[in-house]
Design an enzyme around this catalytic site. Sequence first.
Site, PDB file in Angstrom:
ATOM      1  N   LYS A  68       0.849  -1.201   0.000  1.00 45.55           N
ATOM      2  CA  LYS A  68       0.000   0.000   0.000  1.00 45.55           C
ATOM      3  C   LYS A  68       0.877   1.240   0.000  1.00 45.55           C
ATOM      4  CE  LYS A  68      -3.993   1.845   2.623  1.00 45.55           C
ATOM      5  NZ  LYS A  68      -4.932   1.570   3.737  1.00 45.55           N
ATOM      6  N   SER A 143      -9.797   1.908   2.892  1.00 44.72           N
ATOM      7  CA  SER A 143      -8.912   2.618   1.991  1.00 44.72           C
ATOM      8  C   SER A 143      -7.934   1.717   1.229  1.00 44.72           C
ATOM      9  CB  SER A 143      -8.122   3.659   2.773  1.00 44.72           C
ATOM     10  OG  SER A 143      -7.297   3.034   3.747  1.00 44.72           O
ATOM     11  N   SER A 167     -10.174  -0.422   7.072  1.00 45.47           N
ATOM     12  CA  SER A 167      -9.597  -0.257   5.740  1.00 45.47           C
ATOM     13  C   SER A 167      -8.955  -1.481   5.110  1.00 45.47           C
ATOM     14  CB  SER A 167      -8.559   0.857   5.766  1.00 45.47           C
ATOM     15  OG  SER A 167      -9.189   2.072   5.521  1.00 45.47           O
TER      16      SER A 167
HETATM   17  N1  GLN Z   1     -13.660   4.125   6.393  1.00 40.93           N
HETATM   18  C1  GLN Z   1     -12.821   4.625   7.436  1.00 40.93           C
HETATM   19  C2  GLN Z   1     -12.515   6.085   7.162  1.00 40.93           C
HETATM   20  O1  GLN Z   1     -13.112   6.616   6.320  1.00 40.93           O
HETATM   21  C3  GLN Z   1     -11.650   3.743   7.566  1.00 40.93           C
HETATM   22  C4  GLN Z   1     -10.327   4.239   7.161  1.00 40.93           C
HETATM   23  C5  GLN Z   1      -9.181   3.341   7.524  1.00 40.93           C
HETATM   24  O2  GLN Z   1      -9.340   2.296   8.165  1.00 40.93           O
HETATM   25  N2  GLN Z   1      -7.971   3.772   7.157  1.00 40.93           N
HETATM   26  O3  GLN Z   1     -11.717   6.726   7.783  1.00 40.93           O
END
Ligand code: GLN
Length: 487
Positions: A68, A143, A167
């Site tokens: 990532k 994400s 994410s």
């Molecule tokens: N959906 C969550 C957010 O919008 C999760 C993000 C994450 O785990 N990095 O922040």
Amino acid sequence: MKYMNLGIEELHEKLKNKEVTSKELIEESLKLSHEVEDKCNAFVTILDDAKEVEVSDNLLSGIPFGVKDNYSTKGVLSTGSSNTLKDYVPFFDATAYSHLKDAGAIMVNKTAMDEFGMGGTGTTCHTGTVKNPWDNTRLCAGSSAGSAAAVAAGVYPYALGSDTGDSIRKPAAYCGIVGYKPTYGLISRYGLFAFASSLDHCGVLTRSVKDAAIVVDTMKGKDENDMTTWDSSKMHLKEALTGDIKDKKLCYIKELCDIENYENPSDELKKHLENFKEKIELIRKNGVTVEEVSVDRKLLNTIASVYVIISCAEATSNMSNLTGIIFGPRGEGNTWEEQIKDHRTKGFSTLIKRRFVIGSYVLQKENQERYFKNAGRVRRLLVDTWKELYKTYDAVILPVGTGTAKHIDGTLDVLSDSQNLGALEEHLQVGNFGGFPSITIPDGFIDGLPVALNITGNNYDDENVLNIAYAIESMMDYKNQIAKEVK
Ligand code: GLN
């Protein structure tokens, strides 16, 4: 011959028997990377010059994988999918990545993500929206969108992700693969771009539970550069996968899983929850105790707000170092204040700016007690509620999200989700509040698209949680899935 759809152990065996070389695997993975980039827009960088290594006895040696883009990788562009770091090349490796590199694993690409991990859609990457390999009109969720798309499309057996709210586990669910976020501090966060430090976790996306165990066995370890890491040298995740869970006790939360709790439920939600209940029956038939428990609905409804307040506050503080002065493109202006303002105004997407406004608001001296500190208190109530369950149960088992991958044009930022589905969409965040080990595995299909269930256990109980996931995975038929295009 296609090799990249195989699991890690099989690939290792083929490398050892000289049925295939590391060079050939890299070539195949790079070719697939370009194809998947054309279809899904999954990568920030494809490393066409990736070099093979001599294959050792380490299971990961010689095998390609993805990283990532919020992991620092020495000499390789690491943008966090943000224009504020669009030209940033780190001079050091993130610890988690360096462990894999030392094992002989070969990074072939950097995957696209919601900008700095802030988002659950895969639409805010500076390189554009990541599309779901099962259906190009749908999102992967985020994400870790690019990592999920690539693993599901069969580019390699695993890719690294990070998880602050869900994410890793959400995109894994929507792409029909496995996503594992271990106990907080099992894997060093040194070199991972900070989003919300008390919630951030490194982890992995794979196509089987065993592969997740193999990769995290290598990524984990105490690190003097991350004081939240702890000694896990006695923890052996892969060896813990016996598949025997007859004496285990699981529970699911009635308020989240019963269709009666939802006003005008969609057909998709009905099918998703029915499928989940069918899988609970299947697990029971295999001799495991699964009980229904009740958790105060009011408390469950706080999850999203607690997450928003804490994550936005921590992000606002962490990302104040993104000025364009030390790294990233220098902004225009006559004074350094003007330059910083220009850099941040042009560099960040709208979504992030909204979150910084929220973060600044809840951190203001006069608001801190009412918002930030209260959110911390409710976080404790939620964590204690789950901890109470762990006194009786080995793990909590729940459906992931409200169904299948969402359509691209129906995008919702988590901050705008006002439906009463909130708690079902957001419950994975409790895993971050408590730093609990949490794994998502595919549990079926609705209209040709994958859905998933999640297993979350108590801190430091990763071996148990993975073994439970491993046993449940083997009761079903969704292991080692490669995305088949439904559209
Ligand atoms: N959906 C969550 C957010 O919008 C999760 C993000 C994450 O785990 N990095 O922040």
